[in-house]
Design a protein around this motif. Structure first.
Motif, PDB file in Angstrom:
ATOM      1  N   LYS A 244      -0.266   4.314  -1.252  1.00 55.30           N
ATOM      2  CA  LYS A 244      -1.074   5.538  -1.242  1.00 55.30           C
ATOM      3  C   LYS A 244      -1.269   6.013   0.197  1.00 55.30           C
ATOM      4  O   LYS A 244      -0.489   5.686   1.079  1.00 55.30           O
ATOM      5  N   GLN A 245      -2.304   6.772   0.442  1.00 56.91           N
ATOM      6  CA  GLN A 245      -2.546   7.333   1.762  1.00 56.91           C
ATOM      7  C   GLN A 245      -2.798   6.217   2.780  1.00 56.91           C
ATOM      8  O   GLN A 245      -3.776   5.472   2.684  1.00 56.91           O
TER       9      GLN A 245
ATOM     10  N   CYS B 122       0.864  -1.189   0.000  1.00 56.92           N
ATOM     11  CA  CYS B 122       0.000   0.000   0.000  1.00 56.92           C
ATOM     12  C   CYS B 122       0.899   1.238   0.000  1.00 56.92           C
ATOM     13  O   CYS B 122       1.533   1.547   1.016  1.00 56.92           O
TER      14      CYS B 122
END
Length: 528
Positions: free
Chosen positions: A194-195, A192
């Motif tokens: 991303k944010q 992951c």
């Protein structure tokens, strides 16, 4: 902790981990005669903890038709908070469910997702553990002591976003783990990048947004926290199934039915229930791997993560602490995965928690009485001429406790029906799900009330910790009993002999004794 003590701790941890290596776990299973591929499947399904657990799993799955199928587990890596922050998050979990009902966030524990679920062949899981260790060791020196959390709210999502350079370090850790897993275990892992976020509530009713935001503001991101990277696995076949948890034991009446024991998990596909009659479902037991029919009212909905298996963890703050105080030959490369330490609370923190906790009194009515269903003559329907009890209807209790005055005593002190027992257990299960903390239980001396209290405690898993205080002052016989004579109630000693967890040392309150004497209550029990 002195440097020498740290070295001894390292040695104990390292020896423990070496004892978990593949040969030491696999060899005993092979010696028992299990094929290598099923033994490896059992080890993966139990988190590779001990050969005994894997052998028990194989014994339970001896009739599993999919035992020989090459179906690997799915794995995911999560960053999980511990300590004071975890306590606050769990408190939010309980309170948000109580006030706003269950939402998708309640399906999983508090966590930050570091990679999507991926598959790993059973014989390569040990390499996956090594990938976690290498990635953790590489990120150890740069891992932030504090992780900034920023609250974000929308109409269908509430959670903390990880921000700043600490979030970059954590993302880099996820990328490193994915790369190591690809090389060592031949796994295709998608990190992951991303944010990063820690979800508090997801897919809730819009009118609950304000309440959830108010509850979330009570969580201070600055609470002390040890962050732990945890590797979990799940059975990929049942990702979109409903998960049920058995509440009661069920013995099959037909060959196509599933046996149930309290606590068993059953996977149910809602789209494949055409063959099931009303009140029944078709499911697959996680414990045995068998498929069959089961009564739906013997179960309750469970959370998705309840069936996940924890494999290994890497606790950054603990590893850093040990590394900073290493003695002699110890180096950062010695940092293997460490089990998450049990959170200890100081004496002052317990006092603070007690001071801020909200205390309440829960008033619970007893379950359905047998005389409410079968009328005043219920006792004549279930007793033989020689005053022996038998069960003429399935809603009659399975048995009656022994009492000094025989069956006649039940005429004015009736027990719960079977439906009443179910109602009591369902209420206890609801209290358990709500997170209510019960510290003491008082019950009327009426048999139905003591039965209800016992069943509530059993569902709350407190039957061995809390005793029932039988209080005659809360028995409302003048209002609820139709007879002109006072009922004969079982004494605490008789209730204890009948396996009710009553406190025989409890003494009634003075006002309660005065109330009982004023009504002229008589019975075969001895009350102070």
């Amino acid at each position: 902790m002195a440097a020498g003590e740290t070295t001894q701790l390292y040695a104990r941890v390292s020896n423990k981990l070496r004892g978990r290596s593949t040969p030491s776990l696999l060899d005993p299973l092979l010696a028992m005669g299990f094929p290598a591929h099923t033994a490896l499947k059992a080890l993966a399904a139990t988190g590779r903890k001990t050969a005994e657990e894997a052998a028990d799993w194989l014994h339970c799955h001896r009739d599993d038709p999919s035992l020989d199928d090459p179906i690997p587990q799915e794995y995911a890596l999560f960053l999980c908070p511990t300590g004071a922050l975890l306590e606050r998050l769990q408190e939010f979990w309980r309170e948000s469910r109580r006030q706003c009902a269950k939402n998708r966030a309640h399906e999983v524990f508090p966590h930050v997702t570091l990679c999507d679920f991926f598959t790993c062949e059973d014989q390569k899981v040990e390499s996956l553990y090594e990938a976690l260790k290498r990635a953790g060791d590489r990120a150890l020196g740069a891992f932030p002591q504090a992780v900034p959390l920023v609250l974000h709210s929308s109409i269908s999502y509430l959670g903390f976003f990880l921000s700043g350079s600490p979030a970059d370090v954590i993302r880099e850790f996820a990328v490193t783990f994915a790369a190591e897993a690809s090389v060592l275990a031949d796994c295709a892992v998608k990190p992951c990048t991303k944010q990063l976020h820690l979800t508090l509530a997801h897919k809730f009713y819009p009118h609950h947004q304000r309440t959830l935001e108010q509850l979330a503001r009570a969580i201070h991101p600055g609470h002390a926290c040890q962050w732990t990277a945890a590797l979990y696995s799940r059975d990929m076949r049942f990702v979109h199934y409903q998960t049920l948890r058995a509440l009661f034991q069920y013995k099959p009446q037909n060959a196509d039915e599933l046996p149930l024991s309290p606590g068993d998990y059953v996977f149910v596909d809602p789209s494949q229930q055409e063959e099931a009659s009303e009140g029944w479902v078709i499911g697959l037991s996680q414990r045995t791997g068998r498929r069959g029919f089961l009564p739906e009212n013997y179960t309750d909905r469970a959370s998705e993560a309840d069936t996940w298996v924890k494999h290994r963890t890497y606790t950054f703050s603990l590893a850093a602490d040990l590394n900073s105080r290493k003695d002699g030959d110890g180096g950062s490369r010695q940092n293997a995965e460490f089990p998450p330490p049990q959170t200890s609370r100081s004496f002052s923190s317990i006092q603070d928690l007690q001071a801020t906790a909200r205390r309440s009194v829960l008033v619970v009515r007893h379950g359905e009485r047998v005389d409410q269903v079968f009328g005043k003559s219920w006792l004549q329907q279930c007793s033989t001429p020689d005053e022996r009890y038998y069960r003429p209807d399935l809603n009659f209790p399975r048995s009656l406790p022994r009492r000094g005055c025989g069956l006649k005593g039940f005429e004015s002190d009736p027990p719960l029906s079977c439906c009443g027992e179910f109602q009591s257990r369902a209420a206890g299960a609801a209290l358990l799900d709500s997170g209510v903390r019960v510290t003491s239980v008082f019950a009327s001396p009426a048999l139905r009330c003591v039965q209800t209290a016992k069943l509530l405690l059993e569902e709350l898993k407190l039957e061995k910790k809390i005793k029932i205080r039988v209080e005659p002052g809360i028995f409302e016989w003048t209002k609820w009993e139709a007879g002109k004579t006072t009922p004969a109630l079982m004494s605490p000693e008789e209730l204890k002999e009948a396996n009710f967890p009553v406190d025989t040392d409890y003494r009634s309150l003075p006002w309660a004794c005065a109330s009982v004497k004023k009504t002229g209550r008589k019975g075969n029990g001895s009350w102070p």
